[in-house]
Design a protein around this motif. Structure first.
Motif, short mmCIF file in Angstrom:
data_model
loop_
_atom_site.label_atom_id
_atom_site.label_comp_id
_atom_site.label_asym_id
_atom_site.label_seq_id
_atom_site.Cartn_x
_atom_site.Cartn_y
_atom_site.Cartn_z
N HIS A 180 -8.77 2.41 0.48
CA HIS A 180 -9.83 1.40 0.48
C HIS A 180 -9.50 0.23 1.39
CE1 HIS A 180 -13.16 -1.04 -0.79
NE2 HIS A 180 -12.32 -2.03 -1.05
N GLY A 181 -8.22 -0.03 1.59
CA GLY A 181 -7.84 -1.10 2.49
C GLY A 181 -8.40 -0.92 3.89
N PHE A 182 -8.67 0.33 4.26
CA PHE A 182 -9.28 0.64 5.56
C PHE A 182 -10.76 1.02 5.41
CE2 PHE A 182 -4.77 1.77 5.74
CZ PHE A 182 -4.35 1.06 6.85
N HIS A 183 -11.29 0.92 4.19
CA HIS A 183 -12.65 1.38 3.88
C HIS A 183 -12.83 2.84 4.31
CE1 HIS A 183 -14.34 -2.88 3.39
NE2 HIS A 183 -14.53 -2.24 2.26
N HIS A 184 -11.81 3.63 4.02
CA HIS A 184 -11.84 5.05 4.34
C HIS A 184 -12.01 5.88 3.07
CE1 HIS A 184 -9.66 4.92 8.53
NE2 HIS A 184 -10.80 4.24 8.49
N ARG A 185 -12.36 7.13 3.27
CA ARG A 185 -12.39 8.12 2.20
C ARG A 185 -11.90 9.44 2.76
NH1 ARG A 185 -16.37 12.01 2.66
NH2 ARG A 185 -18.06 11.58 4.14
N HIS A 186 -11.43 10.30 1.87
CA HIS A 186 -11.03 11.62 2.31
C HIS A 186 -12.26 12.47 2.61
CE1 HIS A 186 -6.67 11.79 0.64
NE2 HIS A 186 -6.67 11.59 1.93
N CYS A 237 -15.20 7.56 -5.89
CA CYS A 237 -13.82 8.02 -5.69
C CYS A 237 -13.60 8.32 -4.21
CB CYS A 237 -13.56 9.28 -6.52
SG CYS A 237 -13.88 9.07 -8.28
N ASN A 238 -12.68 7.60 -3.59
CA ASN A 238 -12.48 7.76 -2.16
C ASN A 238 -11.36 8.73 -1.80
OD1 ASN A 238 -10.28 6.28 -2.95
ND2 ASN A 238 -10.62 4.57 -1.55
N GLY A 239 -10.63 9.21 -2.78
CA GLY A 239 -9.55 10.15 -2.54
C GLY A 239 -9.77 11.47 -3.24
N ASN A 240 -9.19 12.54 -2.71
CA ASN A 240 -9.29 13.83 -3.37
C ASN A 240 -8.36 13.84 -4.59
OD1 ASN A 240 -6.66 14.32 -2.43
ND2 ASN A 240 -7.40 15.37 -0.60
N GLY A 283 -6.70 1.24 -9.95
CA GLY A 283 -7.53 1.91 -8.97
C GLY A 283 -7.58 3.41 -9.21
N ALA A 284 -6.42 4.02 -9.50
CA ALA A 284 -6.38 5.46 -9.77
C ALA A 284 -7.17 5.81 -11.02
CB ALA A 284 -4.93 5.91 -9.92
N TYR A 285 -7.13 4.93 -12.02
CA TYR A 285 -7.90 5.15 -13.25
C TYR A 285 -9.39 5.25 -12.94
CZ TYR A 285 -10.12 4.08 -17.73
OH TYR A 285 -10.92 4.11 -18.84
N LYS A 286 -9.84 4.51 -11.93
CA LYS A 286 -11.25 4.54 -11.55
C LYS A 286 -11.51 5.48 -10.37
CE LYS A 286 -12.31 0.05 -13.49
NZ LYS A 286 -13.07 -1.21 -13.37
N GLY A 287 -10.52 6.34 -10.09
CA GLY A 287 -10.71 7.37 -9.08
C GLY A 287 -10.53 6.92 -7.66
N MET A 288 -9.93 5.76 -7.45
CA MET A 288 -9.79 5.21 -6.11
C MET A 288 -8.33 5.07 -5.70
SD MET A 288 -12.63 2.21 -5.63
CE MET A 288 -11.58 1.49 -4.36
N CYS A 289 -8.09 5.27 -4.42
CA CYS A 289 -6.79 4.94 -3.83
C CYS A 289 -6.96 3.62 -3.10
CB CYS A 289 -6.35 6.04 -2.87
SG CYS A 289 -4.87 5.62 -1.91
#
Length: 421
Positions: free
Chosen positions: A316-322, A252-255, A306-312
């Motif tokens: 991810h388009g920038f390969h970033h995470r919070h 999960c890359n987002g809070n 993506g949200a269902y799997k915990g991702m924004c």
């Protein structure tokens, strides 16, 4: 690592096991070493070898999948950091004991499997005898409470002396105090007071049987094998429950605020597509124009998947995470001794209870408004294996969006036009 297939599924969430039943199952199969060794990649597990348990502990991974990230997850999310703290201490103790060359090592013989089996059998007989002597009404009253292990036992405090606490623990297990001249005895007293006995600040999730068996072993020897039963249970919990959940959480890359925001965006985009398609269908515009709604549907359904799997998928388009809440204010608190020492304390084998409510970041993050949480600071996802997993989930989400959009487009294009305006 090789390319992951599009059928990849992230690790399933593993529920925390009930102490008695789970540990009993470990006892029955001895938590065989083969089952606990790093295995080859099995797509059903969702964990590639590059993110394996041993790989993380050996320091072979990058943020956000390092051993420090794992410890933070156990401390702040799962609230079971004592398992990893004990396990790291035990591995270090094994190395130090094997490297020691002092003559007093002969006073600490190995605790064999036969000795363990004999101790467990003896404890079971004692428990069965006590059960027959205990009035049925009293047993029912105290069942499932803190008094079930020992009605007369009192909780301990971390400020008590380790030697006296260890003596109390041995007495509760029905064994005499061991020889204090055995090697590493003082250190093991601290381990007992910190992890093993009832009321310990970092008490492990041990059944009464396991606790007493461990104390009987420790009353006889300071050899690392005295911890064999506890170490097996702790390692199995880390490998089979905590580690898969940590990898699942790391994907999960987002809070939570950002993921909820992504859900809202996905639903909104999908509804916009429906409204647009309905309007175009009721109008006199040509059928081909209705396919324009597919743009919104692709974006909406891909975002929802993506949200269902915990991702924004935008992150991810920038390969970033919070940045995690406990990481967020570190750079602002570099001169704060409490903030600096908070991370180090979690790796202290004999620290206080694992509590973070008094750490500086808790209040500051709670006061943060929802908009700032949604657009919190971001960092690059450094771990290549994790980025690859996120890439696959991103592609799966896009494919899902296209499939849903294609189905809805076919339906709306096939419907005759209304020609109302």
């Amino acid at each position: 690592m090789g390319l992951l297939p599009l059928t990849y599924r992230r690790p399933a969430y593993v529920e925390k096991p009930e102490s008695t039943s789970y540990q009993a199952s470990l006892h029955d199969d001895r938590a065989s070493s083969a089952s606990l060794q790093p295995d080859k990649f099995d797509i059903s597990s969702g964990i590639p070898p590059a993110l394996g348990f041993d790989k993380i502990l050996e320091g072979g991974t990058c943020p956000p999948c390092t051993i420090r990230d794992f410890m933070n997850y156990l401390l702040y999310v799962e609230r079971s950091a004592e398992n990893l703290q004990f396990f790291l201490w035990y591995r270090d103790y094994e190395r130090r004991f094997a490297a020691a060359k002092t003559a007093d090592l002969s006073l600490a013989p190995e605790w064999t499997q036969a000795m363990e089996d004999e101790a467990i059998l003896r404890i079971k007989k004692e428990q069965a005898g006590k059960a027959r002597q205990t009035p049925k009404g009293a047993a029912t009253i105290f069942k499932g409470t803190d008094f079930e292990k020992g009605i007369e036992s009192e909780p301990t405090t971390p400020t008590d002396n380790s030697r006296s606490l260890a003596s109390q623990a041995f007495a509760s297990a029905g064994v005499k105090d061991p020889f204090t001249i055995q090697p590493f005895r003082k250190e093991l007293d601290r381990v007992i007071a910190t992890y093993i006995m009832d009321g310990a600040p970092r008490q492990l999730n041990l059944s009464e049987l396991e606790q007493k068996a461990a104390l009987q072993a420790l009353a006889r020897t300071t050899h690392p094998s005295a911890f064999a039963l506890v170490a097996r249970q702790t390692e199995a919990t880390l490998r089979l429950q905590a580690h898969p959940n940590f990898i699942r959480w790391s994907i999960c890359n987002g809070n939570p605020a950002r993921v909820c925001f992504a859900w809202g965006l996905g639903v909104g985009a999908a509804l916009i597509g429906v409204v647009l398609a309905v309007v175009l269908t009721l109008s006199g515009a040509g059928r081909g124009y209705r396919a324009l709604a597919a743009i919104a549907w692709v974006a909406g359904f891909a975002t929802l998947m993506g949200a269902y799997k915990g991702m924004c998928i935008v992150l991810h388009g920038f390969h970033h995470r919070h940045i995690r809440p406990w990481e967020l204010f570190v750079s602002d608190l570099d001169d704060d001794e409490d903030a600096i020492s908070a991370a180090k304390r979690s790796f202290d084998s004999f620290g206080s209870a694992n509590s973070y409510e008094d750490e500086p970041w808790v209040v500051r993050y709670r006061r943060r408004n929802i908009a700032r949480k949604i657009f919190d600071r971001e960092v690059w996802v450094e771990e290549p294996a994790l980025r690859q997993i996120q890439d696959v989930i991103f592609v799966q989400s896009i494919v899902f969006g296209f499939v849903c959009a294609a189905v809805l487009t076919v339906v709306f294009v096939a419907v005759p036009g209304g020609g109302f305006f």
